[in-house]
Design a protein around this motif. Structure first.
Motif, PDB file in Angstrom:
ATOM      1  N   ASN A 561      18.475  -9.793  10.881  1.00  0.00           N
ATOM      2  CA  ASN A 561      18.305  -9.201  12.210  1.00  0.00           C
ATOM      3  C   ASN A 561      16.890  -9.421  12.717  1.00  0.00           C
ATOM      4  O   ASN A 561      15.919  -9.033  12.070  1.00  0.00           O
ATOM      5  CB  ASN A 561      18.611  -7.698  12.165  1.00  0.00           C
ATOM      6  CG  ASN A 561      20.059  -7.408  11.817  1.00  0.00           C
ATOM      7  OD1 ASN A 561      20.347  -6.901  10.749  1.00  0.00           O
ATOM      8  ND2 ASN A 561      20.967  -7.738  12.723  1.00  0.00           N
ATOM      9  N   PHE A 562      16.773 -10.055  13.902  1.00  0.00           N
ATOM     10  CA  PHE A 562      15.457 -10.335  14.466  1.00  0.00           C
ATOM     11  C   PHE A 562      14.911  -9.163  15.266  1.00  0.00           C
ATOM     12  O   PHE A 562      13.764  -9.203  15.690  1.00  0.00           O
ATOM     13  CB  PHE A 562      15.530 -11.578  15.349  1.00  0.00           C
ATOM     14  CG  PHE A 562      15.606 -12.861  14.577  1.00  0.00           C
ATOM     15  CD1 PHE A 562      14.459 -13.566  14.277  1.00  0.00           C
ATOM     16  CD2 PHE A 562      16.817 -13.355  14.137  1.00  0.00           C
ATOM     17  CE1 PHE A 562      14.510 -14.748  13.562  1.00  0.00           C
ATOM     18  CE2 PHE A 562      16.890 -14.531  13.417  1.00  0.00           C
ATOM     19  CZ  PHE A 562      15.727 -15.227  13.124  1.00  0.00           C
ATOM     20  N   LEU A 563      15.719  -8.139  15.488  1.00  0.00           N
ATOM     21  CA  LEU A 563      15.283  -6.960  16.226  1.00  0.00           C
ATOM     22  C   LEU A 563      15.708  -5.720  15.468  1.00  0.00           C
ATOM     23  O   LEU A 563      16.725  -5.723  14.763  1.00  0.00           O
ATOM     24  CB  LEU A 563      15.868  -6.942  17.639  1.00  0.00           C
ATOM     25  CG  LEU A 563      15.507  -8.128  18.555  1.00  0.00           C
ATOM     26  CD1 LEU A 563      16.282  -8.030  19.860  1.00  0.00           C
ATOM     27  CD2 LEU A 563      14.016  -8.183  18.825  1.00  0.00           C
ATOM     28  N   GLY A 564      14.936  -4.660  15.602  1.00  0.00           N
ATOM     29  CA  GLY A 564      15.232  -3.406  14.911  1.00  0.00           C
ATOM     30  C   GLY A 564      14.207  -2.358  15.287  1.00  0.00           C
ATOM     31  O   GLY A 564      13.549  -2.442  16.331  1.00  0.00           O
ATOM     32  N   THR A 565      14.079  -1.349  14.438  1.00  0.00           N
ATOM     33  CA  THR A 565      13.166  -0.242  14.712  1.00  0.00           C
ATOM     34  C   THR A 565      11.751  -0.744  14.977  1.00  0.00           C
ATOM     35  O   THR A 565      11.232  -1.590  14.244  1.00  0.00           O
ATOM     36  CB  THR A 565      13.157   0.731  13.526  1.00  0.00           C
ATOM     37  OG1 THR A 565      14.487   1.210  13.307  1.00  0.00           O
ATOM     38  CG2 THR A 565      12.245   1.906  13.798  1.00  0.00           C
ATOM     39  N   TYR A 566      11.133  -0.195  16.021  1.00  0.00           N
ATOM     40  CA  TYR A 566       9.786  -0.630  16.397  1.00  0.00           C
ATOM     41  C   TYR A 566       8.751   0.080  15.550  1.00  0.00           C
ATOM     42  O   TYR A 566       8.781   1.303  15.375  1.00  0.00           O
ATOM     43  CB  TYR A 566       9.527  -0.351  17.880  1.00  0.00           C
ATOM     44  CG  TYR A 566       8.184  -0.868  18.351  1.00  0.00           C
ATOM     45  CD1 TYR A 566       8.046  -2.171  18.791  1.00  0.00           C
ATOM     46  CD2 TYR A 566       7.047  -0.053  18.323  1.00  0.00           C
ATOM     47  CE1 TYR A 566       6.820  -2.668  19.214  1.00  0.00           C
ATOM     48  CE2 TYR A 566       5.818  -0.538  18.735  1.00  0.00           C
ATOM     49  CZ  TYR A 566       5.711  -1.844  19.178  1.00  0.00           C
ATOM     50  OH  TYR A 566       4.499  -2.330  19.574  1.00  0.00           O
ATOM     51  N   VAL A 567       7.815  -0.699  14.992  1.00  0.00           N
ATOM     52  CA  VAL A 567       6.675  -0.183  14.238  1.00  0.00           C
ATOM     53  C   VAL A 567       5.416  -0.675  14.925  1.00  0.00           C
ATOM     54  O   VAL A 567       5.341  -1.835  15.361  1.00  0.00           O
ATOM     55  CB  VAL A 567       6.716  -0.655  12.765  1.00  0.00           C
ATOM     56  CG1 VAL A 567       5.514  -0.129  11.998  1.00  0.00           C
ATOM     57  CG2 VAL A 567       8.008  -0.214  12.100  1.00  0.00           C
ATOM     58  N   GLN A 568       4.412   0.197  15.023  1.00  0.00           N
ATOM     59  CA  GLN A 568       3.214  -0.162  15.798  1.00  0.00           C
ATOM     60  C   GLN A 568       2.537  -1.428  15.270  1.00  0.00           C
ATOM     61  O   GLN A 568       2.209  -2.330  16.027  1.00  0.00           O
ATOM     62  CB  GLN A 568       2.222   1.002  15.785  1.00  0.00           C
ATOM     63  CG  GLN A 568       0.991   0.759  16.645  1.00  0.00           C
ATOM     64  CD  GLN A 568      -0.069   1.838  16.485  1.00  0.00           C
ATOM     65  OE1 GLN A 568      -0.901   1.778  15.593  1.00  0.00           O
ATOM     66  NE2 GLN A 568      -0.010   2.848  17.345  1.00  0.00           N
ATOM     67  N   ARG A 569       2.321  -1.500  13.970  1.00  0.00           N
ATOM     68  CA  ARG A 569       1.712  -2.684  13.366  1.00  0.00           C
ATOM     69  C   ARG A 569       2.822  -3.602  12.890  1.00  0.00           C
ATOM     70  O   ARG A 569       3.437  -3.340  11.850  1.00  0.00           O
ATOM     71  CB  ARG A 569       0.777  -2.275  12.218  1.00  0.00           C
ATOM     72  CG  ARG A 569      -0.327  -1.354  12.681  1.00  0.00           C
ATOM     73  CD  ARG A 569      -1.284  -0.996  11.565  1.00  0.00           C
ATOM     74  NE  ARG A 569      -2.303  -0.063  12.034  1.00  0.00           N
ATOM     75  CZ  ARG A 569      -3.334   0.356  11.297  1.00  0.00           C
ATOM     76  NH1 ARG A 569      -3.474  -0.085  10.060  1.00  0.00           N
ATOM     77  NH2 ARG A 569      -4.202   1.207  11.804  1.00  0.00           N
TER      78      ARG A 569
END
Length: 720
Positions: A561-569
């Motif tokens: 999966n190229f997209l998922g939960t956003y992490v700041q770093r």
């Protein structure tokens, strides 16, 4: 104790010797130092658990106090032990609160032979000789309940002959009459009553003789097993490996191993049979490290399935070290991929423009400026990425994504506007063409950032972070973002192929302004087709019932999966900053390779009627391809070995996900973080050196293939 505190009777002990004195064992490990070992214990007042004889008993200790489970008189009960202290006499009395556990006798299989409590006292296990096991949920002592039944012995002809806990009292080790040793623990399972299921995670093989004794190490996940033929085996459960095996005893009838134990320092193995007591010196070396634990999926305690995992330390003694290198290798490749994805096209295109199209006076200023970028320390870039760029980008992610479309379109718009300029003005201002086109980046950046809220509403259902978590919207917006670069290339190639010959026929006799205007209209048409094609493909992929029943969604927590939960770093920030770190190196080497192409090749091509662009694409680039490829490979090596940027800006989480918006951990960053804390000479220390070797091998293999490909390009260049 020192020599002065030691009793006179023990001072004569030679160095390295031991002696019993006054019910204590004294040792003399080194000059002037003695050690006293003695057992001390205290007995509390007895507690009556049942009026019937206790057949089986299990115990554990919770934070609230001891917990026991007893089977007596055909009844099963769990007891919570509490202490009551008399403040006047300081006498301590214990009380047991009893709660009956649901128990129904079996019609077959006889009486149970094993009763055990887990380390936290939250699970109870009762097992029968035929391998039938009942698991009870005792997390709530007031309401224990049966949650699962499992067959520990799959073969009906075999019997359960041994059952013990491993360190931590979470993993069960079973042995049967056919010599099979199996490790069991609870794994998450939403279909079960308590959302856990007891699974056979590690099959340690069979020995051909019944398992008669089991013992776990008090330090690690080593396991010793004794068999009916007098044989001994030592396993490491996590690595699923047998470390050593002794030969069967000659007198089989008198040789079954009754008791086996591993020394507290794991340097001695003890075993007892009916007629003898045996002891072996054991060098366990590094049992947690093998090919299986390093590079394959391992089923760790409490995990739902086998996984690649890196977790080298924890706060408890019963921790199961996880030395899987695959997440670190994956993180290294991920960082390299995204940094090259951003930096390589910019560096190569900038080198081509500088070498072939830029005015020499401008080139003399721009090239040294770009080369100076290579002097920026990576720790400064990492600091900026972690503490400045990442927090800012977190709040404007849709606008940042729009930049990847808006800025290239702004440059192209500037180029087409330059073509529309009258010829006499274009010739006068040719020295300023580069700066004029660069000025178009300013409105492009402004427009992209301003369009961020609109992009968020159209593609991400109005809330980017919730969309990334899969809480709102469909996957169409994600597919639009992922497909945009590919469809842009596809649309440009297809439209150019379809219209190239027709435009050449139509434009015969046109003025420069007319040709430039038509070219600008073709550009607008191409952009519209590109956006429509991208939106159409994204809708087809995401819409349920078209290509699949539920539609394809690029969001998720899987590796693909190229997209998922956003992490700041995250990888996008790292790719952006590392891209800037590798651009100067690739740019300088690529520009030198292009400039070294003999001038007579350019002159011959231009003299034959080719345009500067045709000369660059068909003559200059093929001739300089070996140098361009070398520049790309050197940039790749710079990205693979980068430490400080990924250490500070990548989140340092060893996960295996291609998600552009989460973190990762690379081999180099892991070595920098953990080597100072690793005990010298231990398993962790050696695995870190192995990680360094893996990094070297990766670089060596890539460079070897790169050199082979470069030689092929070089041969082709000689043929031109």
């Amino acid at each position: 104790m020192g020599e002065q505190q030691a009793p006179d009777a023990v001072k004569a002990i030679p160095i390295g010797g031991v002696m019993m004195h006054e019910n204590a064992l004294f040792a003399h490990p080194q000059p002037g130092q003695f050690r006293r070992h003695a057992f001390e214990y205290s007995l509390q007042s007895p507690i009556r658990l049942s009026d019937q004889p206790i057949q089986l008993l299990g115990h554990s200790v919770r934070s609230s106090g001891p917990v026991m489970i007893a089977f007596a008189g055909g009844r099963l009960a769990i007891y919570s032990i509490s202490e009551i202290r008399n403040f006047l006499t300081q006498a301590v009395t214990q009380q047991a609160r009893r709660v009956d556990v649901p128990y129904e006798p079996r019609t077959t299989g006889g009486e149970p032979t094993y009763l055990m409590l887990s380390g936290l006292g939250d699970l109870a296990y009762m097992a029968w000789p035929d391998g039938h096991l009942r698991r009870y949920d005792a997390r709530t002592l007031d309401n224990p309940k049966l949650v699962e039944t499992v067959d520990l012995v799959p073969d009906k002809d075999a019997k359960l002959t041994a059952l013990r806990f491993l360190i931590g009292r979470t993993t069960l080790i079973s042995g049967d009459s056919q010599g099979r040793v199996t490790a069991w623990f609870c794994a998450p399972d939403e279909t079960k009553i308590d959302r856990n299921a007891l699974v056979a995670a590690h099959d340690l093989g069979t020995a051909g003789a019944a398992v008669t004794a089991l013992s776990g190490s008090p330090r690690s996940r080593l396991l010793a097993a004794g068999f009916a033929d007098g044989r001994l085996r030592v396993f490491h459960v996590t690595a699923n490996a047998m470390l050593l095996e002794t030969s069967p005893m000659p007198d089989v009838e008198a040789s079954p191993i009754r008791v086996v134990a591993i020394g507290s320092r794991e340097d001695r193995l003890l075993a007892a049979s009916s007629i003898s007591l045996m002891s072996w010196q054991m060098d366990r070396r590094y049992p947690a490290i093998n090919v299986n634990s390093l590079f394959r999926k391992v089923w760790y305690e409490g995990y739902a399935e086998p996984k690649h995992t890196w977790q080298s330390s924890s706060g408890t003694d019963d921790f199961e070290p996880k030395y899987g290198l695959m997440p670190l290798i994956f993180g290294t490749l991920k960082a390299t991929f995204y940094s090259l994805l951003f930096g390589l096209p910019i560096a190569l295109l900038a080198a081509i423009f500088t070498s072939e199209f830029m005015h020499p006076r401008v080139k003399a200023r721009v090239k040294p400026l770009v080369e100076m970028m290579a002097s920026l320390p990576s720790v400064v870039l990492g600091f900026l990425a972690a503490l400045v760029i990442a927090p800012v980008v977190e709040h404007i992610v849709p606008g940042v994504l729009a930049l990847f479309v808006g800025v290239p379109l702004a440059f192209l718009t500037g180029a087409y506007l330059w073509q529309l300029m009258p010829r006499r003005w274009a010739l006068r201002l040719v020295a300023y063409r580069f700066w004029a086109i660069c000025l178009m980046a300013v409105p492009g950046i402004w427009a992209a950032l301003q369009s961020g809220p609109l992009v968020e509403r159209l593609l991400f259902a109005g809330d980017f972070k919730r969309w990334m978590d899969g809480q709102v919207g469909t996957g169409a917006g994600g597919w639009f973002v992922l497909l945009t670069p590919l469809t842009a290339i596809l649309a440009a190639v297809v439209i150019n192929r379809l219209l190239r010959d027709r435009v050449r026929d139509w434009s015969y006799g046109w003025t420069r302004t007319q040709a430039a205007g038509f070219d600008a209209l073709k550009f607008v048409f191409s952009v519209m087709c590109w956006l429509a094609l991208t939106a159409g493909i994204a809708w087809l992929l995401a819409e349920p019932g078209l290509l699949s029943k539920e539609g394809f969604d690029p969001r998720g927590e899987g590796m693909h999966n190229f997209l998922g939960t956003y992490v700041q770093r995250n990888a996008m920030v790292v790719g952006f900053i590392m891209g800037f770190a590798i651009i100067p190196i690739i740019y300088t080497l690529a520009e030198d390779a292009l400039s070294s192409v003999p001038q007579h090749l350019r002159s011959a091509s231009l003299g034959a009627g080719a345009t500067p662009w045709q000369t660059t694409v068909r003559i200059i680039i093929p001739t300089a391809m070996s140098g361009l490829f070398s520049a790309a490979m050197i940039g790749l090596g710079r990205a693979v070995g980068e430490t400080m940027i990924v250490l500070m800006a990548a989140g340092n989480t060893p996960v295996m996900q291609m998600n552009l918006f989460n973190g990762f951990r690379t081999l180099s960053a892991n070595i920098a973080v953990e080597l100072p804390e690793a005990p010298a000479g231990g398993s962790h220390y050696r695995v870190l050196f192995l990680a360094a070797l893996a990094l070297f091998v990766m670089t060596f293999i890539v460079n070897t293939f790169a050199e082979m490909i470069r030689q092929r390009f070089r041969k082709r260049a000689y043929q031109l």
